[in-house]
Design a protein around this motif. Sequence first.
Motif, short mmCIF file in Angstrom:
data_model
loop_
_atom_site.label_atom_id
_atom_site.label_comp_id
_atom_site.label_asym_id
_atom_site.label_seq_id
_atom_site.Cartn_x
_atom_site.Cartn_y
_atom_site.Cartn_z
N GLN A 141 -10.32 -2.05 -0.46
CA GLN A 141 -9.30 -3.07 -0.29
C GLN A 141 -9.41 -4.19 -1.32
O GLN A 141 -8.45 -4.93 -1.54
CB GLN A 141 -9.38 -3.68 1.13
N LYS A 142 -10.56 -4.33 -1.97
CA LYS A 142 -10.72 -5.36 -2.98
C LYS A 142 -9.97 -5.05 -4.27
O LYS A 142 -9.73 -5.93 -5.09
CB LYS A 142 -12.21 -5.55 -3.30
N HIS A 143 -9.60 -3.79 -4.47
CA HIS A 143 -8.98 -3.37 -5.73
C HIS A 143 -7.46 -3.49 -5.69
O HIS A 143 -6.85 -3.58 -4.62
CB HIS A 143 -9.39 -1.93 -6.04
N SER A 144 -6.88 -3.46 -6.88
CA SER A 144 -5.43 -3.60 -7.02
C SER A 144 -4.72 -2.32 -6.58
O SER A 144 -5.24 -1.22 -6.71
CB SER A 144 -5.07 -3.92 -8.47
N ARG A 145 -3.51 -2.50 -6.06
CA ARG A 145 -2.69 -1.34 -5.70
C ARG A 145 -1.92 -0.80 -6.91
O ARG A 145 -1.16 0.16 -6.78
CB ARG A 145 -1.74 -1.71 -4.58
N LYS A 167 2.97 -0.75 -1.76
CA LYS A 167 2.82 -1.88 -0.86
C LYS A 167 1.35 -1.99 -0.47
O LYS A 167 0.61 -1.02 -0.54
CB LYS A 167 3.68 -1.69 0.40
N GLU A 168 0.94 -3.18 -0.05
CA GLU A 168 -0.44 -3.36 0.38
C GLU A 168 -0.70 -2.55 1.65
O GLU A 168 0.00 -2.72 2.64
CB GLU A 168 -0.74 -4.83 0.64
N PRO A 169 -1.69 -1.66 1.62
CA PRO A 169 -1.97 -0.83 2.80
C PRO A 169 -2.84 -1.55 3.81
O PRO A 169 -3.56 -2.50 3.47
CB PRO A 169 -2.73 0.36 2.19
N ASN A 170 -2.80 -1.09 5.06
CA ASN A 170 -3.73 -1.63 6.06
C ASN A 170 -5.01 -0.81 6.03
O ASN A 170 -5.10 0.20 5.31
CB ASN A 170 -3.10 -1.64 7.46
N ASN A 171 -6.00 -1.22 6.78
CA ASN A 171 -7.31 -0.55 6.74
C ASN A 171 -7.25 0.89 7.20
O ASN A 171 -7.96 1.75 6.66
CB ASN A 171 -8.31 -1.33 7.61
N GLU A 172 -6.42 1.19 8.18
CA GLU A 172 -6.32 2.57 8.67
C GLU A 172 -5.74 3.49 7.60
O GLU A 172 -6.15 4.64 7.46
CB GLU A 172 -5.45 2.62 9.93
N GLN A 173 -4.78 2.98 6.84
CA GLN A 173 -4.19 3.79 5.76
C GLN A 173 -5.20 4.02 4.64
O GLN A 173 -5.26 5.11 4.07
CB GLN A 173 -2.93 3.09 5.25
N VAL A 185 10.12 3.91 7.14
CA VAL A 185 9.47 5.15 6.70
C VAL A 185 9.02 5.05 5.25
O VAL A 185 7.87 5.38 4.90
CB VAL A 185 10.41 6.35 6.88
N ILE A 186 9.91 4.59 4.36
CA ILE A 186 9.57 4.49 2.94
C ILE A 186 8.55 3.38 2.71
O ILE A 186 7.66 3.52 1.86
CB ILE A 186 10.84 4.25 2.10
N LYS A 187 8.66 2.30 3.45
CA LYS A 187 7.66 1.24 3.31
C LYS A 187 6.27 1.77 3.64
O LYS A 187 5.30 1.48 2.92
CB LYS A 187 8.00 0.08 4.24
N ARG A 188 6.17 2.58 4.68
CA ARG A 188 4.88 3.17 5.05
C ARG A 188 4.41 4.13 3.97
O ARG A 188 3.22 4.17 3.63
CB ARG A 188 5.02 3.90 6.38
N LEU A 189 5.33 4.90 3.40
CA LEU A 189 5.00 5.81 2.31
C LEU A 189 4.46 5.04 1.11
O LEU A 189 3.47 5.44 0.48
CB LEU A 189 6.23 6.63 1.90
N PHE A 190 5.11 3.92 0.78
CA PHE A 190 4.66 3.10 -0.35
C PHE A 190 3.31 2.43 -0.06
O PHE A 190 2.55 2.15 -0.99
CB PHE A 190 5.72 2.03 -0.66
N ALA A 202 -2.54 2.67 -1.24
CA ALA A 202 -3.90 3.03 -0.81
C ALA A 202 -4.51 4.05 -1.76
O ALA A 202 -5.70 3.97 -2.09
CB ALA A 202 -3.86 3.58 0.61
N GLU A 203 -3.71 5.00 -2.22
CA GLU A 203 -4.19 6.00 -3.19
C GLU A 203 -4.68 5.31 -4.46
O GLU A 203 -5.76 5.63 -4.98
CB GLU A 203 -3.07 6.99 -3.52
N HIS A 204 -3.90 4.37 -4.95
CA HIS A 204 -4.27 3.66 -6.17
C HIS A 204 -5.56 2.88 -5.98
O HIS A 204 -6.43 2.84 -6.86
CB HIS A 204 -3.15 2.70 -6.58
N LYS A 205 -5.69 2.24 -4.83
CA LYS A 205 -6.90 1.46 -4.57
C LYS A 205 -8.14 2.35 -4.54
O LYS A 205 -9.20 1.98 -5.07
CB LYS A 205 -6.76 0.72 -3.23
#
Length: 311
Positions: A184-188, A267-273, A154-159, A164-167
């Motif tokens: 996705q090219k930008h830093s998290r 954490k690095e997000p996936n495309n859906e996130q 759960v927390i991993k998904r939250l992170f 994704a917000e940062h990107k």
Amino acid sequence: MFGGKHVNVTAVRRKNQEITFLEVPRSEKSWVKKLRKIPLLRGLVSIIDASAKGSKHLNYSAEAYAEDETEPEKLAKQKGKEEGWSLGMILGVAVMGILSFVFGKVIFTLVPVFVEDILFRNAFDNYILHNLIEGAIKLVLLLVYLWAISQTPVIKRLFQYHGAEHKVISAFEAGDELTVENVQKHSRLHYRCGSSFMMLTIVLGVIIYSIVPWHTLVERIVQRLILLPLVIGVSFEVLKGTNAVRELPVLRFLGYPGLWLQLLTTKEPNNEQVEVSIASFNRMRELDAAIEANGYQQSNVTGGILDPAKG
């Protein structure tokens, strides 16, 4: 979640792949706006406000998940029981968010004091050295805590959503079109993140606590509690300062400790996130623009739905 000038928006992907929104107007009392203009004090006001609003939005996402996992018959009964209590629930969640922040901050401030006192009480008399060790213990506890909770799904998904917000913000600030590929090219990692604030409270806390001598454990505890608002206020101002000079080659390193901590809190997000984060950000900008253009004012918490199939 993204906060705009007039509204805060959270987007959640539902089980049917629709993206729903929680849209909360940013309305503040005049006295709160005045407090936000006072250096040092504005930091404490901002953190408490963010705790209240953040809890409200996290609660919305948790409820959306629960609804998707609940059978339709049971869900209808639950909604019937909860009808008419939405305002009370919102206020309750906000209050709990504030209390959780205050309680957590106090505990995180005092536990290292007791640990250091037990381990090094009679090792030496220099109180500044005791403060330095206390700060090191606090940092270790923070890192271990963040690492431990980040291992849970759960927390991993939250992170991941945090990343994704940062990107999205970084892509927007860079002037890129907000597509999944571009984002996705930008830093998290981002300078204005609250993770940087946590790191600053530890470092600056050691400095501020060392200004006032203490001689007993009781004096030390009382000093920590009294100076805690000052530590929060100074950390907030320094965070604003480090963000302002982040483009200067020599001074940008001031924000590095906070960026390093974000290696744990994002954490690095996936495309859906990333897609959900883009939807939230665009919705926030859309509502802000509408309010600016039409003077439109929302009086209640609202919700909206974006169907990916319709764009």
